[in-house]
Design an enzyme around this catalytic site. Sequence first.
Site, short mmCIF file in Angstrom:
data_model
loop_
_atom_site.label_atom_id
_atom_site.label_comp_id
_atom_site.label_asym_id
_atom_site.label_seq_id
_atom_site.Cartn_x
_atom_site.Cartn_y
_atom_site.Cartn_z
N ASP A 1 -11.94 98.99 30.52
CA ASP A 1 -13.01 99.50 29.67
C ASP A 1 -14.07 98.42 29.48
OD1 ASP A 1 -14.25 101.49 28.22
OD2 ASP A 1 -13.32 100.90 26.33
N HIS B 1 -24.55 99.49 20.79
CA HIS B 1 -23.19 99.52 20.24
C HIS B 1 -22.68 98.11 19.95
CE1 HIS B 1 -19.00 100.68 19.66
NE2 HIS B 1 -18.65 99.82 20.60
N ARG C 1 -20.36 89.81 12.31
CA ARG C 1 -21.16 88.58 12.43
C ARG C 1 -22.62 88.90 12.13
NH1 ARG C 1 -18.25 89.14 17.00
NH2 ARG C 1 -20.11 90.02 17.96
N GLU D 1 -14.82 106.93 20.43
CA GLU D 1 -15.94 106.28 21.11
C GLU D 1 -16.34 107.17 22.29
OE1 GLU D 1 -14.76 102.31 22.31
OE2 GLU D 1 -15.25 101.50 20.33
N GLU E 1 -17.79 107.57 25.70
CA GLU E 1 -18.08 106.75 26.87
C GLU E 1 -18.12 107.65 28.10
OE1 GLU E 1 -15.40 103.46 27.27
OE2 GLU E 1 -15.32 103.07 25.11
N ASP F 1 -12.57 106.77 23.99
CA ASP F 1 -11.74 105.59 23.78
C ASP F 1 -11.37 105.56 22.29
OD1 ASP F 1 -10.53 103.12 23.86
OD2 ASP F 1 -12.41 102.00 23.85
N ARG G 1 -9.82 101.04 13.98
CA ARG G 1 -10.69 99.90 13.63
C ARG G 1 -10.00 98.87 12.75
NH1 ARG G 1 -14.06 100.48 17.67
NH2 ARG G 1 -15.17 102.46 17.62
N GLN H 1 -7.81 96.94 15.01
CA GLN H 1 -8.68 96.15 15.89
C GLN H 1 -9.21 94.90 15.18
OE1 GLN H 1 -11.85 98.57 17.51
NE2 GLN H 1 -12.75 96.91 18.69
N LYS I 1 -6.38 100.19 20.78
CA LYS I 1 -6.96 101.06 21.81
C LYS I 1 -5.90 101.71 22.69
CE LYS I 1 -11.37 99.46 21.41
NZ LYS I 1 -12.57 100.29 21.32
N THR J 1 -6.35 107.46 25.38
CA THR J 1 -7.71 107.59 25.89
C THR J 1 -7.81 109.00 26.48
OG1 THR J 1 -7.75 105.24 26.46
CG2 THR J 1 -9.42 106.64 27.50
N THR K 1 -18.77 102.42 24.62
CA THR K 1 -19.47 103.38 23.77
C THR K 1 -20.95 103.38 24.09
OG1 THR K 1 -17.88 102.73 22.10
CG2 THR K 1 -19.73 104.07 21.37
N GLU L 1 -20.12 102.98 13.70
CA GLU L 1 -21.57 102.83 13.61
C GLU L 1 -22.18 103.84 12.63
OE1 GLU L 1 -23.13 102.19 17.91
OE2 GLU L 1 -21.01 102.71 17.99
MN MN Z 1 -14.42 101.42 24.30
#
Ligand code: MN
Length: 448
Positions: free
Chosen positions: A148, A155, A164, A221, A223, A255, A259, A262, A275, A279, A381, A395
């Site tokens: 991936d 994204h 950050r 996500e 994709e 995907d 979170r 993650q 993840k 999928t 994504t 998001e």
């Molecule tokens: Mn992904």
Amino acid sequence: MQATLILKHKINMLNETHDPSLTSWLESANDPAIGFPVQHLPFAVFRRAGRAEPYRPGVALGDQIIDLAQLAAIKPFSGLAAEALSTCTGSTLNALMALGNTYWTELRLALSRAVRVGSSLQAEITRVLIPQAQAEYSLPAHIRDYTDFYISIYHATAGGKISRPDAPLLPNFKWLPIGYHGRASSVVMSGHGVARPIGQSRPVRSDEAPSFGPSKRLDFELEMGMFVGPGNAQGTRISIDQADEHIFGLCILNDWSARDVQAWEVQPLGPFLAKSFATTISPWIVTREALEPFRLPFNRPATDPQPLPYLMNESTKQGGVYDISLRALMSTERSRAAKHPPALLAHSNLCHAYWTLSQLITHHTVNGCNLQPGDLIGTGTMSGPNPDQALSFNELSAGGTRAVTLPWGQERKFLEDGDEVILQAECIKHGYPRLNFGQATGKILPSI
Ligand code: MN
């Protein structure tokens, strides 16, 4: 000079199968609402639902599927097209993917001629049609490896802002396509339920223990998935000039991402259990050749670093980008009971990708890593620049800080049990028939 180059590119890529005026003797193939015209011809692996019969390859035409295993038994084609069709009798498309572009293009041409108005094969093809309404699908390939990527700068920036805020985009993003190795074993077909994963989640304070239990921040996500063709031997590279010929086709990919898991595990080696639980992909693989009319030039802003030479060539510059519209929708238990249509969460386009599909293939093999027929490569994504083009809840809800209100009044920051995510894609261009990718759906089940 510029005009000559563009013209050469068009001549090389487009052929008679892309003629927008072609129509089929099958009426439903000419219906733009269905979106499976003569110019499309995507592949899936299917069988009639509820029957004890083998899965086999098929090609979509209108509201029907051409059963390629039955067609192969009739031997209607000759030459390379016949050889390509003869590989379409098993329960996966790996053998066809391994043959390569010369075979794919001959099979597409033979199928295109067979389903057009005036074809001498109308009676033979008609006998091997099965309604899509009766079909169920399995994974189109034996997927040995799944990678991936992370190629939407929007994204990456939105995700980076959450962790950050002062430097959301890491400095390598503009120099190479970032990727990680996904888990091939848990790729599932559209419609498969997704059980809420259990795991460790980041503690609120650094001196606290992590929490353990069902994920509270389960996300989707949107994709695109890319199926690899012949691939390369270990220790060799696929150059940017050859990369297109290793792209068999594209599907829609979800995907699924936990979170909270993650956030705790991702440093220092990247995503893992957040993840790898599931999928989802859509059943139809839209061939790269079918997408040729939807290519756009690659325009990297002049203020950004230009790709290193191994990731750039004239064909990438002239038409490395694909114009594919993407939509994410969802329903809940309550909305389905009340018969509300699914809510549109966001829409975007593959053209917003920072890197091209051929650059992903070339970068993946630059170190001599071997790609194999049927390998699956996710784009990451595909969020676009605007807030309504955000293709994940992370998001849409700004990391769970503001709820999304659904049209029927319910609110969501992440997915709840019973929610169903519906991802769709299509190619739309004035003067050309609409190409429907179908959809990738998945409903959240309670944690095990
Ligand atoms: Mn992904």
